[in-house]
Design an enzyme around this catalytic site. Structure first.
Site, PDB file in Angstrom:
ATOM      1  CG  ASP A   3       0.969  59.174  34.695  1.00  0.00           C
ATOM      2  OD1 ASP A   3       0.264  59.543  35.612  1.00  0.00           O
ATOM      3  OD2 ASP A   3       0.974  57.782  34.620  1.00  0.00           O
TER       4      ASP A   3
ATOM      5  CG  ASP B  13      -2.860  62.327  33.424  1.00  0.00           C
ATOM      6  OD1 ASP B  13      -1.912  61.896  32.659  1.00  0.00           O
ATOM      7  OD2 ASP B  13      -3.528  61.903  34.149  1.00  0.00           O
TER       8      ASP B  13
ATOM      9  CG  ASP C 214     -11.825  59.301  39.829  1.00  0.00           C
ATOM     10  OD1 ASP C 214     -11.597  60.225  40.245  1.00  0.00           O
ATOM     11  OD2 ASP C 214     -11.222  58.388  39.418  1.00  0.00           O
TER      12      ASP C 214
END
Length: 460
Positions: A66, A68, A147
């Site tokens: 995917d 983002d 992160d």
């Protein structure tokens, strides 16, 4: 007032700008849906970037699943800009934009929250876990909120350049997984980052940076604070990403099995734990093979495997107390599921299938007469058969039954009838009749019931 405080205000990073000529990412590698969203935002006057895992995967030769997008447009502005877009989430507001069957996730640049932020927008637990955060900021702040460094690259649709805020390219080249910021604080903000570290390590084959790995074992109990429904989704990501065996090794190495699957972790510590480890490893290899071959692995089968060590022990305990096999299995399965869903919320549509798979382990040995043909008509037969093969492979039960069922499925109707007629009725609860040291079957003896004198009731 929230007890947790950030003790320092991080210095905002400056990006290293990598022009299109100096990196390999091309628009032809980006999905049509992602390009539709990127150009739509850009043409409307907003900043628009691809971010995170899709760029990391492209740079490591892995096809992204995917794409983002991040932008300086607010969620409501994004929603107004695209037909079929909708704002989702409460903890973090995002926008899902649908384009020709593809869903592109769009986030707004997030700011570094502190204690001055509006409680309606930011909420921290007393331990510093982020419960809600919808404060928007700049791309520099957003980069610090990522992160891992390998997820902090930004691809600018305006000029096709890469923005590197955290020495991301270096860590990708060195195959190192490193947290951005101070590891203990980042794990407190979101304990799920600990299991994300294991998932990325397994998926990418990267080494955990020592400072990133060091606090995990001590901080693993923080996962108990994470909502059980969220952990269900995270466990699926852990084991259904094509690297289940490496993931299992990583969880065990950092003591993360206990907070996710406490009953399984406890079972594996006893004297029979080696059999359970062999069983789980065989199941994880099988899962990885099936996913590599584009075959499905259902959440029900996955959790049936993961919880089996605890179920079979409770089943045996109930048998030892004199409970009939079917009742013993029902009690064992019920106890395990009830306790597990407090930690990882397994939906009922999956837990009911798990219990059918476990129940069929009692029925598969009883295949004489018409029972074999009837069992093959059961909707969970194939899953229970696959489960049986894993138990044989692990040495939990003696080999033979799995091969019989393999031959039976391949046989013609006449041969099936002959095979079923030759089967002897099993004695005892055939989850598996244990063997003695000389390899012979050990017969279970049922306790004799004493008849009261005179044949009357035993009730006082």
């Amino acid at each position: 007032m929230r007890p947790f405080r950030r003790t320092t205000t991080p210095t905002l990073p400056t990006s290293t700008l990598i022009p299109r000529a100096d990196h390999p990412i091309s628009r032809k590698d980006i999905s049509r849906g992602a390009l539709h969203v990127l150009y739509g935002l850009h043409e409307a006057g907003y900043d628009a970037f691809l971010v995170g895992g899709c760029l990391r995967d492209l740079l490591t030769g892995v096809p992204p699943k995917d794409f983002d997008v991040v932008t300086n447009a607010r969620p409501e502005e994004v929603e107004r800009l695209f037909r079929g877009a909708r704002v989702i989430g409460r903890r973090f507001k995002l926008v899902h934009v649908r384009h020709r069957g593809e869903i592109i996730e769009v986030a707004t640049f997030r700011a570094l929250s502190d204690d001055r932020d509006d409680e309606r927008l930011v909420k921290l637990s007393k331990d510093g876990q982020i419960l809600r955060d919808n404060v928007y900021g700049s791309i520099e702040e957003d980069a610090l909120r990522r992160d891992f460094t390998v997820n902090a690259l930004y691809y600018d649709i305006a000029d096709f350049s890469l923005h590197d805020f955290a020495d991301s390219l270096h860590d990708i080249e060195q195959r190192t997984l490193r947290l951005i910021g101070e590891p203990e604080q980042r794990y407190r903000e979101d304990p799920v980052r600990m299991i994300r570290a294991i998932r990325f390590q397994a998926k990418l084959g990267f080494e955990l940076d020592p400072a990133t790995a060091a606090p995990i074992t001590a901080m693993a109990p923080l996962l108990a604070q994470v909502p059980a429904a969220r952990l269900f989704e995270e466990v699926l990501k852990l084991f259904l990403s094509g690297h289940a065996l490496a993931t299992l090794d990583g969880l065990r190495a950092h003591d993360l099995l206990e907070p996710l699957l406490p009953l399984t972790a406890t079972a594996m510590r006893d004297k029979d734990g080696g059999v359970d480890l062999t069983f789980l490893e065989a199941a994880m290899r099988n899962t990885d093979r099936r996913l590599a071959d584009d075959k499905p692995v259902t959440p029900a089968f996955l959790f049936a495997v993961l919880l089996w060590p605890a179920v079979r022990r409770r089943f045996q305990r109930a048998l030892d107390q004199g409970m009939p096999p079917v009742q013993a299995m029902s009690k064992a399965a019920g106890d395990v599921v009830v306790q597990q869903v407090n930690r990882v919320a397994i939906p009922r549509r999956f837990s009911s299938v798990m219990r059918e798979i476990w129940d069929l382990q009692l029925r598969l040995p009883r295949r004489q007469g018409q029972r074999a043909a009837q069992l093959m008509e059961h909707p969970r037969f194939r899953a229970a058969y696959d489960f049986l093969l894993l138990r044989e492979e692990a040495g939990e039960i003696a080999p033979g039954l799995g091969q019989w069922w393999t031959d039976y499925q391949d046989a013609d109707p006449e041969t099936r009838d002959e095979m079923a007629q030759q089967v002897r009725r099993p004695r005892g609860p055939e989850l598996a009749e244990p063997e003695t040291d000389d390899g012979q079957r050990r017969r279970r003896r049922r306790p004799r019931r004493r008849r009261p004198a005179g044949g009357g009731s035993t009730d006082a």
